[in-house]
Each structure stands twice: as C-alpha cells, then as structure tokens.
Design a protein around this motif. Structure first.
Motif, PDB file in Angstrom:
ATOM      1  N   PRO A 160       0.797  -1.228   0.000  1.00 49.36           N
ATOM      2  CA  PRO A 160       0.000   0.000   0.000  1.00 49.36           C
ATOM      3  C   PRO A 160       0.833   1.283   0.000  1.00 49.36           C
ATOM      4  N   SER A 311      -1.880   6.598  -0.120  1.00 55.73           N
ATOM      5  CA  SER A 311      -1.828   6.222   1.292  1.00 55.73           C
ATOM      6  C   SER A 311      -1.155   7.350   2.069  1.00 55.73           C
ATOM      7  N   ARG A 371      -4.608   3.256   3.737  1.00 63.28           N
ATOM      8  CA  ARG A 371      -4.726   3.163   2.286  1.00 63.28           C
ATOM      9  C   ARG A 371      -6.094   3.701   1.896  1.00 63.28           C
TER      10      ARG A 371
END
Length: 393
Positions: A160, A311, A371
């Motif tokens: 992520p 993210s 995320r």
C-alpha cells in the motif's frame, strides 16, 4: 479489428466484441454451460487436441470468458491471456507454473501482503530461493538479478506504500540473465500503464479491483508472451482456478467504463494527495503524482496517469487512524480498492492482514498508515469528508 490506432476508452468498450454474438446479440451472452456437444467425433477430437477452434469443457475455456481474455490482451498489448477465479489465483498459479525446485526469484519487499506470504512461506517449502530487495533500490535489484535467477516479480505502484519501480530498467536487467519478468499492474490499470511495452514478459491484474470497478466480482487476469501463458494455462487447467462465465460477464461490463472511472479517480486522487500533504495532522503522503514523491520522475516516464490510490500516515499512531476513519461518511471501511465508491483502511485489516505486526514493520508498513482508494464521487465532497474526520483528531 486492429486496435493499435484506437484510444483506450474505445478499446475498453470494443476489444473482443467487434462481432455480433449468438442470435445477433450486440452484448456478450453468458454461456452458462459446463460442456460443449459435437455431432461429429472427428471434429470433437480436433477441437480437443487444439487443432480447431472451439470449446470442450468450461474449466478450460468458455466463450464468455474468452471475450474478457481478449479484451485485456488487447488493452495491455499482449500476445495471449488467461483468466482466473481471483487475483491471488492469477499470482500463485503463475509462480508455481513457471518455477521449479532449485530456482531463484528476485522480488521487492513492498509487494501485496498475499504475494509476500507466498515469497516468505510457500515458495521456500519447494526449495525455491527468494531474495526480496528494497523496493526503490534499483542498484540492489540489478545486482541480485545479475547473480542469476529464473523469475523477477515486480509491482508498481506498490500496495500500500505506492512505491514506483523503473520497469524498463529492471526488465532489461532480467533479460540479460534470461529471467522472466512478471509485473502486477493492478494499481495502475491498463489505462495508466502498460508494462509489456516496457519490456516486461507477463502482466497480472486483480480484476476484482479497477477492471471490474464495482466491488461485485472477483477475477484475476494474466497476459503477455504466448509460450508463457500456455504453460500457466496448462497448470491452471489441472489446478482448477477457472473463472465462471457470470464473473467474466460482470468484469466485461465493468471494463466498458474503465477509462471514464480511472480518469476521474486520477484527478480526484491528486487533489486529495495535495490537500493531505499540507495538512498538519498528516505525517507523510504516498502518491506518485506528487512532485515530492521519490518515484515521481519514473512514474511520469512510464505512466500516463498516477492512479486512484494513495496512502498516508497520520500523526498520533493507530488511535488517530481510528478517529479519522470512524468520523467519515463517504468511505467504506473495507479491504478492497478500485471501486466506484471510496474505500479505506489500515494495512493491518486490508493489504497485509495476513502478516503480523512485526512482519509489517519489517516491510516498512507502519500502524498509522491508511490506504485510501478514491471512488468516482465528487472530489470536493471527499475533501470535506476528510477534513471533518481530521478535525476529530
């Protein structure tokens, strides 16, 4: 039809569907059948041996599924393609079909959690050596590849943490030692990036994400060099991770709006990343569209858009994560991405739930990371929603 001169939006709609189907239908029928009957034994035999076009058994091939496979093959510019019941089926079948005991894999530390688990736990059981490099250390990747390996596995942008790999550079290094290069293109989608054009041998997608686009179907896709696809097809034929006709139809329908959705998500994600980058309660933002991103120049070179995923790390640790996510309206706290609706969550419950906190820490994934998969909602509404949630921290 030759789609080389068509834009991707047109290709997403028409690829694999230029002829009318059964009973002159312009839409793809769902061939919900297990087997296919032949009046002539000789014809049946020729189809079964692959000497004549046709279908024998839907675990192997299906007309609806074939349309989807052709669509991704054309969008990615591959020689051939194959589908799977899930994205992880695509990844695992590819690895196990192409590797044997004694082989060596070079990959990165930041791959998706399920992929990492294969590298860390499952491949070593079969005496397959795995070397995981620092994701953005191209020198280390090049050195490890030059020592010799059979397969190089990449993911860019990564899940992520949105790290970016110079796919062309690494694919070139792999070719020097005769290694196969596989790249997960799920985060970018074929609208934003085409790894095959950069020298990669095989591209894998979790079509559950952007390609399907509505969080209502699971599917994996693989496309690239025909001789490699054939090997994976023979493995999947026996292991049985085939895609159903209903699932294929749903992905096909989703892909018709792929360019529209991805363009909207690209635009919104960049606006949101810029907003978060300046927010005092945010520690770091990871999005390749930001000029401050370490891989921004590489992303500009190999991507036409920076994607709908970002993210970010919050100040205050996991307690801040909970306060933000619990005080937002326009987000599903759910473990997927690439949907028309915004989805968000920490890696401990999404991308890396399979790993322990210590393993996540080892991979550089903090407990304060979120995320955020941008949907197709109005960007201003999403920004207001984030601001209201951040105010609660």
């Amino acid at each position: 039809m030759d789609f080389s001169k068509q834009k991707k939006g047109t290709t997403s709609v028409w690829a694999g569907e230029t002829d009318n189907f059964h009973e002159e239908s312009p839409s793809v029928p769902i061939f919900n059948t297990v087997t296919y009957a032949y009046d002539d034994l000789d014809e049946w035999y020729e189809v079964a041996k692959g000497n004549k076009k046709g279908h024998i058994y839907s675990r192997n091939t299906n007309p609806t599924v074939k349309v989807l496979e052709n669509k991704i093959r054309i969008l990615e510019g591959g020689e051939d393609s194959i589908s799977f019941s899930t994205g992880m089926a695509a990844i695992s079948n590819t690895l196990f079909a192409l590797l044997k005991p004694g082989d060596r894999v070079v990959s990165i530390k930041d791959s998706y959690g399920g992929t990492s688990k294969i590298f860390l736990e499952h491949l070593p059981k079969f005496n397959i050596d795995v070397t995981l490099c620092e994701t953005e250390d191209h020198e280390q990747l090049g050195k490890e590849i030059s020592k010799g390996c059979q397969l190089v596995y990449l993911e860019s942008p990564t899940n992520p943490t949105l790290k970016v790999i110079d796919l062309q550079r690494i694919a070139k290094a792999a070719k020097k030692v005769g290694a196969i290069t596989v790249s997960d293109n799920t985060f970018a989608s074929p609208i934003n990036q085409n790894p095959l054009s950069l020298g990669v041998d095989l591209v894998v997608h979790s079509a559950t994400k952007f390609l399907g686009g509505h969080s209502d179907v699971m599917c994996g896709l693989l496309c690239g060099r025909s001789e490699l696809i054939k090997k994976v097809f023979q493995y999947r034929e026996i292991m049985g991770a085939s895609l159903s006709a209903e699932a294929a139809y749903t992905v096909i329908r989703g892909m018709k709006t792929l360019e529209l959705r991805v363009q909207r998500q690209n635009e919104s994600a960049l606006k949101i990343a810029r907003y978060l980058e300046k927010h005092p309660k945010v520690d770091q933002v990871f999005y390749p569209g930001l000029e401050s991103h370490k891989g921004h120049d590489i992303a500009k070179k190999q991507m036409s858009g920076f994607g709908g995923i970002l993210s970010f790390e919050l100040k205050g640790g996991y307690e801040s994560v909970k306060k933000l996510l619990h005080n937002m309206k326009f987000v599903h706290l759910a473990a997927s991405l690439g949907s028309v609706s915004t989805l968000a969550g920490p890696p401990r419950t999404t991308s890396h739930v399979e790993l322990s906190e210590a393993q996540r820490k080892q991979l550089g994934i903090s407990e304060s990371l979120i995320r955020y998969s941008v949907g197709i909602e109005n960007a201003e509404d999403l920004l207001e929603d984030l601001e209201a949630g951040l105010d609660q921290i």
